[in-house]
Design a protein around this motif. Structure first.
Motif, PDB file in Angstrom:
ATOM      1  N   SER A  41       0.052   3.540 -14.165  1.00 55.18           N
ATOM      2  CA  SER A  41      -0.492   3.077 -12.889  1.00 55.18           C
ATOM      3  C   SER A  41       0.236   1.808 -12.414  1.00 55.18           C
ATOM      4  O   SER A  41       0.368   1.574 -11.215  1.00 55.18           O
ATOM      5  N   LEU A  42       0.734   0.992 -13.364  1.00 57.91           N
ATOM      6  CA  LEU A  42       1.468  -0.216 -12.951  1.00 57.91           C
ATOM      7  C   LEU A  42       2.833   0.141 -12.352  1.00 57.91           C
ATOM      8  O   LEU A  42       3.239  -0.431 -11.333  1.00 57.91           O
ATOM      9  N   GLU A  90       3.587   2.993 -10.970  1.00 60.84           N
ATOM     10  CA  GLU A  90       3.307   3.654  -9.690  1.00 60.84           C
ATOM     11  C   GLU A  90       2.971   2.634  -8.613  1.00 60.84           C
ATOM     12  O   GLU A  90       3.394   2.753  -7.464  1.00 60.84           O
ATOM     13  N   MET A  91       2.196   1.624  -9.004  1.00 57.86           N
ATOM     14  CA  MET A  91       1.841   0.574  -8.057  1.00 57.86           C
ATOM     15  C   MET A  91       3.114  -0.078  -7.520  1.00 57.86           C
ATOM     16  O   MET A  91       3.296  -0.220  -6.310  1.00 57.86           O
ATOM     17  N   ALA A  92       4.022  -0.453  -8.435  1.00 56.80           N
ATOM     18  CA  ALA A  92       5.243  -1.121  -8.002  1.00 56.80           C
ATOM     19  C   ALA A  92       6.074  -0.203  -7.097  1.00 56.80           C
ATOM     20  O   ALA A  92       6.627  -0.639  -6.086  1.00 56.80           O
ATOM     21  N   ARG A  93       6.121   1.082  -7.446  1.00 61.97           N
ATOM     22  CA  ARG A  93       6.891   1.997  -6.586  1.00 61.97           C
ATOM     23  C   ARG A  93       6.238   2.139  -5.216  1.00 61.97           C
ATOM     24  O   ARG A  93       6.909   2.171  -4.197  1.00 61.97           O
ATOM     25  N   SER A  94       4.890   2.204  -5.200  1.00 63.93           N
ATOM     26  CA  SER A  94       4.224   2.403  -3.911  1.00 63.93           C
ATOM     27  C   SER A  94       4.415   1.190  -3.002  1.00 63.93           C
ATOM     28  O   SER A  94       4.406   1.322  -1.784  1.00 63.93           O
ATOM     29  N   PHE A  95       4.617   0.014  -3.590  1.00 67.81           N
ATOM     30  CA  PHE A  95       4.889  -1.170  -2.768  1.00 67.81           C
ATOM     31  C   PHE A  95       6.390  -1.397  -2.616  1.00 67.81           C
ATOM     32  O   PHE A  95       6.842  -2.528  -2.433  1.00 67.81           O
ATOM     33  N   LEU A  96       7.147  -0.320  -2.740  1.00 73.09           N
ATOM     34  CA  LEU A  96       8.581  -0.304  -2.419  1.00 73.09           C
ATOM     35  C   LEU A  96       9.450  -1.063  -3.417  1.00 73.09           C
ATOM     36  O   LEU A  96      10.528  -1.536  -3.065  1.00 73.09           O
ATOM     37  N   GLY A  97       8.974  -1.192  -4.662  1.00 70.96           N
ATOM     38  CA  GLY A  97       9.826  -1.789  -5.681  1.00 70.96           C
ATOM     39  C   GLY A  97      10.994  -0.869  -5.999  1.00 70.96           C
ATOM     40  O   GLY A  97      10.819   0.340  -6.101  1.00 70.96           O
TER      41      GLY A  97
END
Ligand SMILES: Nc1ncnc2c1ncn2[C@@H]1O[C@H](COP(=O)(O)OP(=O)(O)O)[C@@H](O)[C@H]1O
Ligand SMILES: [Mg+2]
Lengths: 253, 266
Positions: free
Chosen positions: A146-147, A149-156
């Motif tokens: 989930s971490l 995925e979170m970073a990817r969803s915020f365009l990391g």
């Protein structure tokens, strides 16, 4: 006022050294000196400078081997952890390395690289690297999805995800691998001095045993343990300093 | 914040007002068929709930819209543009909060902006504003483990709000918080939908929650998941947060949804 945990550490040391002293006085074996005799021998070795020239010799393969193992080991571990293909390719090598009987490998190393620094560095690396690689790889693989995925969803970017999420999340386990690897590296350094050519601290151990100066032999062994403990404590301080939040546990509930 | 909506949005919107559109989306996980030919429109500025029993593919659909996982077939459009991956027009609120345990509340809230390369002073100023908005002022330097579940989700919400995306994707955001906090969150969410001009896609498995907060409810049936019904609880939307739960229409809709879902619950 010294902290409670410091006092407890001192207490446990006092118990260990006290038991050593008693066992030496009984005596358990004529070849087992008391704690105080060993400390006197250690002081003598320090005063005549033998100890320091010995460490100048021993620390070279140790420092070099530990440094190579840490850098290469963490890099390889990251790579293996991030890529399923490299996991398949390299993991078995390190699992085998971890369980290989080192004493049996030393003659091969000596044949290939002679009796100089290179062979000793190799021994340290063989001891230290596997646990560093395997810990790093498993820590990377166990990053909570989930971490990432979170970073990817915020365009990391991929690099952001690795540097800002995966490595910090993996760092406690990477550091515990480093600690284990470095302890093993210390063993490797002494082992190489006992098995390849007696130099440095290994030479003190071999020589004092040959003249039945057991106090000096145990003094040398004691000094290497002391050094390892001091170094590991230093590493722990560094870890706390670098990743202050990580000892706070994961938030998943 | 006002508890009533600025204007009742009771009419079915025009095509141009569709913020997110899914067309014939299918998703297979190996042999598991999670979604089949799912088509659904999400009107701009409104809150659409995805309601269905667990395992019916709600999270899957949300992650496909977020661009986190690819659809096996079909298309997603956000404001007319086809989705190929995560984008600045969408922000995600995670069921398990997905906070960095080693980072302070301030850094967590600013993390979305940090990943977008916004300079530190600027992103921290924005983050501080949203930390105040969600009611966490004074906790900027706390770490996630020092917060309650409800506060952690406020951090997750502030992080999603601070990147100022048009579409907010919320995956059961209130499922891990206690009932009182949950009710407060639902009221706050109504205010948020009224005041922010954003499109909300809200996943829940709670019928009451869906009816309470939604402009539009899509009922998903398991598997392979498809939309069985779209309900627009239009009459109760301008009743005010305090009165909705007593409204006969609210109770009717809850009953109706339960009637259509009950056959799928063992
Ligand atoms: N990564 C995955 N691999 C395989 N199957 C998955 C994966 N993610 C979800 N599924 C399956 O797809 C179905 C829908 O899952 P999900 O979207 O999480 O449902 P919901 O959010 O509605 O509870 C479930 O049956 C689940 O087991
Ligand atoms: Mg789900």
């Amino acid at each position: 006022m010294p902290s409670r945990s410091f006092l407890l550490k001192m207490l446990s040391l006092a118990i260990v050294f006290g038991a050593w002293e008693i066992a030496g006085r009984v005596p358990v074996s004529y070849a087992f000196p008391t704690f105080l005799e060993s400390m006197r021998a250690l002081a003598l070795l320090a005063i005549d400078g033998t100890l320091f020239t010995a460490y100048a010799e021993t620390l070279r393969p140790l420092a070099l081997g530990v440094l190579i193992s840490a850098i290469l080991g963490i890099a390889l571990g990251l790579w293996i952890g991030l890529s399923a293909r490299f996991d398949w390719l390299f993991s078995p090598i390190f699992v085998v390395m971890q369980s290989a009987p080192l004493a049996a490998l030393i003659p091969l190393l000596v044949m290939a690289y002679g009796i100089g620094l290179t062979s000793k560095v190799f021994v340290v690396c063989i001891m230290a690297m596997p646990v560093i690689v395997l810990n790093t790889a498993s820590a990377v693989r166990n990053t909570p999805s989930s971490l990432t995925e979170m970073a990817r969803s915020f365009l990391g970017s991929r690099l952001d995800v690795i540097l800002k999420v995966i490595i910090p999340a993996a760092s406690p386990v990477i550091f515990s691998g480093l600690r284990l690897g470095i302890s093993a590296g210390f063993i490797g350094a002494i082992l190489s001095e006992l098995k390849i050519t007696p130099t440095g601290v290994g030479d003190i151990i071999t020589y004092s045993r040959s003249i039945a100066d057991y106090a000096s032999m145990y003094a040398a062994i004691f000094s290497i343990i002391l050094l390892a403990v001091l170094f590991l404590n230093l590493l722990e301080k560094l870890e706390l300093h670098l990743f202050r939040g990580n000892n706070r546990g994961y938030v998943t509930d | 914040m006002s508890q009533t909506r600025a204007a009742p949005r009771s009419t079915v919107p025009l095509a141009a007002d569709i913020a997110v559109r899914t067309r014939d989306v299918s998703k297979h996980y190996g042999t598991v068929e999670a979604l089949r030919n799912l088509s659904l429109d999400f009107p701009r500025g409104q809150l659409t709930s995805l309601l269905g029993p667990s395992g019916c593919g709600k999270t899957t659909l949300l992650k496909i819209i977020a661009g986190l996982i690819p659809a096996t077939s079909g298309q997603i459009e956000v404001s007319g543009k086809t989705v190929t991956g995560p984008g600045p027009d969408r922000a995600f609120v995670f069921q398990d909060f997905a906070l960095l345990p080693w980072a302070s509340v301030l850094r967590n809230v600013a993390f979305g902006l940090e990943l977008r390369g916004v300079a530190r002073s600027e992103r921290e100023a924005i983050a501080e504003k949203y930390i105040r908005d969600v009611g966490l002022a004074g906790f900027e330097t706390s770490y996630p483990h020092q917060l309650s579940g409800g506060m952690r989700q406020r951090v997750g919400l502030a992080r999603a709000l601070s990147v100022n995306a048009e579409v907010l994707l919320m995956d059961e955001p209130f499922s891990a918080v206690d009932e009182q906090t949950r009710r407060k969150f639902q009221e706050d969410l109504l205010a948020l939908v009224a005041n922010e001009n954003k499109t909300f896609i809200f996943v829940t498995h709670s019928i009451e929650e869906a009816v309470y907060v939604s402009d539009q409810i899509a009922i998903l049936l398991p598997r392979p998941s498809r939309v069985s019904e779209v309900i627009r609880p239009t009459g109760i939307r301008d009743k005010g947060a305090d009165n909705i739960r007593r409204d006969p229409e609210y109770l009717d809709i809850v009953d109706r949804i339960w009637a259509s879902l009950r056959s799928y619950v063992e």
